[in-house]
Design a protein around this motif. Structure first.
Motif, PDB file in Angstrom:
ATOM      1  N   MET A   1      44.845  21.814  28.466  1.00 51.88           N
ATOM      2  CA  MET A   1      44.216  22.900  28.930  1.00 51.88           C
ATOM      3  C   MET A   1      43.866  23.287  30.593  1.00 51.88           C
ATOM      4  N   SER A   2      44.263  24.360  30.951  1.00 56.70           N
ATOM      5  CA  SER A   2      44.232  24.557  32.446  1.00 56.70           C
ATOM      6  C   SER A   2      42.735  24.704  32.938  1.00 56.70           C
ATOM      7  N   THR A   3      42.290  24.104  33.873  1.00 51.63           N
ATOM      8  CA  THR A   3      41.127  24.426  34.324  1.00 51.63           C
ATOM      9  C   THR A   3      41.101  24.971  35.681  1.00 51.63           C
ATOM     10  N   THR A   4      42.584  25.588  35.984  1.00 49.92           N
ATOM     11  CA  THR A   4      42.405  26.553  37.448  1.00 49.92           C
ATOM     12  C   THR A   4      41.716  27.728  37.384  1.00 49.92           C
ATOM     13  N   ALA A   5      40.751  27.679  38.451  1.00 48.36           N
ATOM     14  CA  ALA A   5      39.722  28.888  38.331  1.00 48.36           C
ATOM     15  C   ALA A   5      40.574  30.163  38.923  1.00 48.36           C
ATOM     16  N   VAL A   6      40.213  31.355  38.245  1.00 40.65           N
ATOM     17  CA  VAL A   6      40.795  32.505  38.524  1.00 40.65           C
ATOM     18  C   VAL A   6      39.754  33.451  39.252  1.00 40.65           C
ATOM     19  N   THR A   7      40.168  33.997  40.446  1.00 44.21           N
ATOM     20  CA  THR A   7      39.187  34.828  41.254  1.00 44.21           C
ATOM     21  C   THR A   7      38.778  35.912  40.240  1.00 44.21           C
ATOM     22  N   PRO A   8      37.432  36.112  40.124  1.00 48.60           N
ATOM     23  CA  PRO A   8      36.855  37.323  39.313  1.00 48.60           C
ATOM     24  C   PRO A   8      37.235  38.454  40.032  1.00 48.60           C
ATOM     25  N   LEU A   9      37.250  39.568  39.413  1.00 52.12           N
ATOM     26  CA  LEU A   9      37.241  40.929  39.968  1.00 52.12           C
ATOM     27  C   LEU A   9      35.998  41.128  40.725  1.00 52.12           C
ATOM     28  N   THR A  10      36.180  41.547  42.125  1.00 50.06           N
ATOM     29  CA  THR A  10      35.115  41.613  43.017  1.00 50.06           C
ATOM     30  C   THR A  10      34.765  43.158  43.365  1.00 50.06           C
ATOM     31  N   ILE A  26      42.199  50.383  30.509  1.00 49.03           N
ATOM     32  CA  ILE A  26      43.451  49.367  30.791  1.00 49.03           C
ATOM     33  C   ILE A  26      42.430  47.941  31.288  1.00 49.03           C
ATOM     34  N   PRO A  27      42.868  46.901  30.541  1.00 54.37           N
ATOM     35  CA  PRO A  27      42.340  45.570  31.128  1.00 54.37           C
ATOM     36  C   PRO A  27      42.963  45.335  32.327  1.00 54.37           C
ATOM     37  N   VAL A  28      42.154  44.690  33.106  1.00 58.62           N
ATOM     38  CA  VAL A  28      42.503  43.893  34.311  1.00 58.62           C
ATOM     39  C   VAL A  28      42.762  42.385  34.303  1.00 58.62           C
ATOM     40  N   HIS A  29      44.127  42.083  34.813  1.00 63.90           N
ATOM     41  CA  HIS A  29      44.490  40.760  34.591  1.00 63.90           C
ATOM     42  C   HIS A  29      44.664  39.935  35.963  1.00 63.90           C
ATOM     43  N   ARG A  30      44.298  39.013  36.267  1.00 63.94           N
ATOM     44  CA  ARG A  30      44.620  38.307  37.419  1.00 63.94           C
ATOM     45  C   ARG A  30      45.400  36.678  37.138  1.00 63.94           C
ATOM     46  N   ASP A  31      46.423  36.544  37.556  1.00 61.67           N
ATOM     47  CA  ASP A  31      46.883  35.306  37.242  1.00 61.67           C
ATOM     48  C   ASP A  31      47.044  34.906  35.436  1.00 61.67           C
ATOM     49  N   GLY A  32      47.453  36.207  35.008  1.00 62.14           N
ATOM     50  CA  GLY A  32      47.498  35.924  33.682  1.00 62.14           C
ATOM     51  C   GLY A  32      46.209  35.916  32.751  1.00 62.14           C
ATOM     52  N   ARG A  33      45.106  35.865  33.605  1.00 60.44           N
ATOM     53  CA  ARG A  33      43.624  35.932  32.780  1.00 60.44           C
ATOM     54  C   ARG A  33      42.981  37.261  32.865  1.00 60.44           C
ATOM     55  N   LEU A  34      42.141  37.542  31.934  1.00 64.17           N
ATOM     56  CA  LEU A  34      41.480  38.649  31.998  1.00 64.17           C
ATOM     57  C   LEU A  34      40.375  38.910  32.693  1.00 64.17           C
ATOM     58  N   VAL A  35      40.264  39.695  33.837  1.00 61.17           N
ATOM     59  CA  VAL A  35      38.932  39.496  34.793  1.00 61.17           C
ATOM     60  C   VAL A  35      38.152  40.996  34.694  1.00 61.17           C
ATOM     61  N   GLY A  36      38.550  41.770  33.882  1.00 57.41           N
ATOM     62  CA  GLY A  36      37.907  43.109  33.809  1.00 57.41           C
ATOM     63  C   GLY A  36      38.620  44.254  33.246  1.00 57.41           C
ATOM     64  N   ALA A  37      38.112  45.509  33.418  1.00 57.56           N
ATOM     65  CA  ALA A  37      38.828  46.403  32.949  1.00 57.56           C
ATOM     66  C   ALA A  37      38.427  47.850  33.971  1.00 57.56           C
TER      67      ALA A  37
END
Length: 140
Positions: free
Chosen positions: A1-10, A105-116
């Motif tokens: 499991m990846s524990t890399t932090a993804v920057t949240p939508l600011t 539309i969903p918003v992804h960052r580095d393949g992770r869902l961060v918002g919409a």
């Protein structure tokens, strides 16, 4: 499991999305409302053009929420809730503000869902294209 932090939508990201979506809508001569939610479904930014129909504020928010919860563009979900679709009862089964109309539309960052992002005020296809333009601007 990846524990890399993804920057949240600011909030800065949200402003970029709002500005780009409104620019696309303005170029098309369509007054809109734009909603940006974070990954938890919390409001990050909202803007309703002066001439946008009042209900567009509610529809933009519901489209964003639906895209976030199902991690899919609302344009891709429309057929699923038709009377013969597999999610036919979903809009009324849950006490949630879901709306299955193109424009969310969903918003992804580095393949992770961060918002919409959700757009309301134009025809569904227009709202979808304005949201897509905003995501392209954010990706720059």
């Amino acid at each position: 499991m990846s524990t890399t932090a993804v920057t949240p939508l600011t909030t800065a990201d949200a402003e970029t999305l709002i500005t780009a979506a409104r620019a696309a809508a303005e170029a098309a001569g369509v007054p809109v409302s734009v909603t940006v939610l974070d990954a938890g479904g919390h409001l990050l930014a909202f803007r309703r053009d002066d001439r946008a129909v009042l209900i567009s504020g509610e529809t933009s928010t519901r489209k964003a929420y639906t895209a976030l919860q199902l991690n899919a563009p609302t344009a891709d979900l429309v057929d699923l809730v038709k009377p013969d679709g597999p999610f036919h009862s979903l809009p009324t089964a849950l006490d949630r503000p879901l709306l299955f109309i193109a424009g969310g539309i969903p918003v992804h960052r580095d393949g992770r869902l961060v918002g919409a992002i959700g757009l309301g005020g134009g025809a569904p296809e227009q709202d979808h294209s304005f949201a897509t333009a905003a995501l392209q601007e954010l990706a720059r």
